[in-house]
Design a protein around this motif. Structure first.
Motif, PDB file in Angstrom:
ATOM      1  N   SER A 209       0.774  -1.427  -0.141  1.00  0.00           N
ATOM      2  CA  SER A 209      -0.110  -0.206  -0.029  1.00  0.00           C
ATOM      3  C   SER A 209       0.232   0.930   0.302  1.00  0.00           C
ATOM      4  O   SER A 209       0.457   2.170  -0.622  1.00  0.00           O
ATOM      5  N   LEU A 210       2.014   1.587   0.716  1.00  0.00           N
ATOM      6  CA  LEU A 210       2.927   2.705   0.840  1.00  0.00           C
ATOM      7  C   LEU A 210       3.454   2.320  -0.330  1.00  0.00           C
ATOM      8  O   LEU A 210       3.491   3.634  -1.180  1.00  0.00           O
ATOM      9  N   MET A 211       4.038   1.659  -1.284  1.00  0.00           N
ATOM     10  CA  MET A 211       4.554   1.992  -2.061  1.00  0.00           C
ATOM     11  C   MET A 211       4.094   1.579  -3.163  1.00  0.00           C
ATOM     12  O   MET A 211       4.373   2.446  -4.001  1.00  0.00           O
ATOM     13  N   GLY A 212       2.421   1.607  -3.384  1.00  0.00           N
ATOM     14  CA  GLY A 212       1.747   1.986  -4.003  1.00  0.00           C
ATOM     15  C   GLY A 212       1.774   3.908  -4.809  1.00  0.00           C
ATOM     16  O   GLY A 212       1.083   4.162  -5.468  1.00  0.00           O
ATOM     17  N   SER A 213       1.987   4.358  -3.357  1.00  0.00           N
ATOM     18  CA  SER A 213       1.416   5.708  -3.229  1.00  0.00           C
ATOM     19  C   SER A 213       3.018   6.101  -3.349  1.00  0.00           C
ATOM     20  O   SER A 213       3.187   7.653  -2.978  1.00  0.00           O
ATOM     21  N   GLY A 214       4.276   5.884  -3.315  1.00  0.00           N
ATOM     22  CA  GLY A 214       5.453   6.486  -3.604  1.00  0.00           C
ATOM     23  C   GLY A 214       5.744   6.999  -1.887  1.00  0.00           C
ATOM     24  O   GLY A 214       6.529   7.876  -1.329  1.00  0.00           O
ATOM     25  N   LEU A 215       4.738   6.231  -0.969  1.00  0.00           N
ATOM     26  CA  LEU A 215       5.846   6.742   0.794  1.00  0.00           C
ATOM     27  C   LEU A 215       6.431   5.877   0.865  1.00  0.00           C
ATOM     28  O   LEU A 215       7.133   4.435   0.649  1.00  0.00           O
ATOM     29  N   PRO A 216       7.615   6.727   1.972  1.00  0.00           N
ATOM     30  CA  PRO A 216       8.500   5.595   2.276  1.00  0.00           C
ATOM     31  C   PRO A 216       8.583   4.409   3.440  1.00  0.00           C
ATOM     32  O   PRO A 216       7.425   4.428   4.149  1.00  0.00           O
ATOM     33  N   ILE A 217       8.883   3.258   3.492  1.00  0.00           N
ATOM     34  CA  ILE A 217       9.124   2.775   4.483  1.00  0.00           C
ATOM     35  C   ILE A 217      10.628   2.425   5.139  1.00  0.00           C
ATOM     36  O   ILE A 217      10.966   2.087   4.733  1.00  0.00           O
ATOM     37  N   LYS A 218      10.355   2.975   6.187  1.00  0.00           N
ATOM     38  CA  LYS A 218      11.190   3.394   7.216  1.00  0.00           C
ATOM     39  C   LYS A 218      10.979   2.578   8.607  1.00  0.00           C
ATOM     40  O   LYS A 218      10.305   2.359   8.845  1.00  0.00           O
ATOM     41  N   GLN A 219      12.609   2.056   8.622  1.00  0.00           N
ATOM     42  CA  GLN A 219      13.037   0.557   8.793  1.00  0.00           C
ATOM     43  C   GLN A 219      12.943   1.318  10.701  1.00  0.00           C
ATOM     44  O   GLN A 219      12.639   0.002  11.866  1.00  0.00           O
ATOM     45  N   GLU A 220      13.015   2.631  11.185  1.00  0.00           N
ATOM     46  CA  GLU A 220      13.117   2.924  12.931  1.00  0.00           C
ATOM     47  C   GLU A 220      11.606   2.586  12.804  1.00  0.00           C
ATOM     48  O   GLU A 220      11.296   3.347  14.322  1.00  0.00           O
ATOM     49  N   CYS A 221      10.652   3.030  11.867  1.00  0.00           N
ATOM     50  CA  CYS A 221       9.322   2.381  12.173  1.00  0.00           C
ATOM     51  C   CYS A 221       8.589   0.883  12.224  1.00  0.00           C
ATOM     52  O   CYS A 221       7.485   1.243  12.487  1.00  0.00           O
ATOM     53  N   ILE A 222       9.049   0.770  11.834  1.00  0.00           N
ATOM     54  CA  ILE A 222       8.758  -1.036  12.714  1.00  0.00           C
ATOM     55  C   ILE A 222      10.035  -1.433  13.287  1.00  0.00           C
ATOM     56  O   ILE A 222      10.427  -1.494  13.520  1.00  0.00           O
TER      57      ILE A 222
END
Length: 338
Positions: A209-222
């Motif tokens: 879902s995030l990738m589809g909108s170009g939003l970042p997947i932040k490691q520190e937020c996992i």
């Protein structure tokens, strides 16, 4: 030495001077045969040692189903757990169909496959439903069971059997989309993504879902909720907090909300939180959790029908994987920041 004659449905039909179709219906508990004749056919089949194709050591009269589940999933300390609710539904559904249902918790020490197979045969067990993910140490045990198998709410690449699972990937994809529609562009994930196949699929749906909108997947937020030994650990919040978090289950979401409140954050005013399962934790949380409702009723019905079919008719050549879509339940834990 003469070869022992194979006992077939036609052989049983010849002994009783009836049609093979009638024998087949009786042994498979199908309509079209009187109860008196059905019992007579089953009695003769049992005396002759007849076994349904694919049933291996299980007799045609097998009426017991064993539910295997990790001990931790049925060790209710405060609230009724998610898998206990699953088991209660399964027991009720199977009982209505004339089958007995026994719970078999999988602990650190488990009997050998040989011991289990003997117990299954002696106890008239016809099938096993593996409920939820199991540990690696139990996979080899399950693979060696000579009995009809079904995985419910889990799957494993090392065991090629029928599976019925929630569509974790799409359901989390959808609830992440909902957060984005509410204006959230920085979204974290809470859960140990290596813990179970279900959590991995939920994480992948979140990422898609995030990738589809170009939003970042932040490691520190996992943020993991458990360590590699499945022991709970303290939540470590990132320095730059997202405006929303997706939790791998309602239990984790409930505890995460409490942690946020203890750190001075308001939910949902400062941070929105969503869960997964729609169990009791979603209701007792303050605020109540927006979450994905696992359709326990549909999954239970499908599991009941499939395990009975496998017991009566034998396993299919190609195991199937059935996905059941979950529904988003909207409550008070998400704010619209548009």
């Amino acid at each position: 030495m003469r070869r022992k004659k194979e006992v077939t449905m036609q052989f049983i039909a010849d002994q009783l001077e009836i049609s093979k179709v009638t024998v087949s219906k009786a042994l498979k508990d199908q309509d079209g045969v009187s109860e008196e004749l059905r019992q007579r056919i089953k009695a003769v089949a049992g005396e002759l040692g007849y076994k349904l194709p694919g049933a291996d050591q299980v007799t045609v009269n097998a009426k017991n189903v064993v539910i295997m589940v990790q001990e931790k999933y049925v060790d209710a300390k405060e609230y009724t757990t998610f898998y206990l609710r699953f088991y209660q539904k399964l027991a009720s559904s199977l009982t209505q169909r004339g089958f007995m249902c026994n719970l078999f918790p999988l602990g650190e020490k488990a009997p050998s496959a040989q011991e289990l197979n003997k117990w299954f045969n002696d106890s008239n067990v016809g099938g096993v439903i593996v409920l939820g993910d199991v540990k690696k140490q139990h996979i080899s045990l399950i693979k060696d069971l000579k009995i009809s198998l079904l995985f419910l709410d889990c799957y494993n690449a090392d065991v090629n059997v029928d599976c019925i699972v929630t569509d974790n990937y799409y359901s989390t994809f959808e609830i992440t989309n909902y957060l984005k529609k509410c204006g959230h562009k920085s979204i974290g994930f809470v859960g140990n993504i290596n813990a179970t196949s279900s959590i991995q699929d939920r994480f992948l749906g979140y990422c898609r879902s995030l990738m589809g909108s170009g939003l970042p997947i932040k490691q520190e937020c996992i943020i993991p909720d458990r360590d590699e030994f499945n022991e709970e650990i303290e939540f470590l919040l990132p320095k730059e907090m997202p405006t929303a978090f997706i939790c791998n289950c309602d239990d984790t979401a409930y505890k995460f909300v409490q942690h946020l409140l203890s750190k001075g954050y308001r939910v949902p005013e400062d941070v929105s939180v969503v869960g997964f399962d729609n169990d009791i934790y979603a209701e007792v949380s303050a605020p109540k959790l927006t979450t994905v409702a696992v359709n326990v009723e549909v999954m239970t019905e499908k599991a009941t029908n499939l395990i009975i079919d496998k017991i009566q008719n034998g396993d299919r050549d190609k195991p199937s994987r059935v996905f059941v879509t979950g529904d988003t339940v909207y409550r008070q834990s998400v704010s619209n920041i548009n």
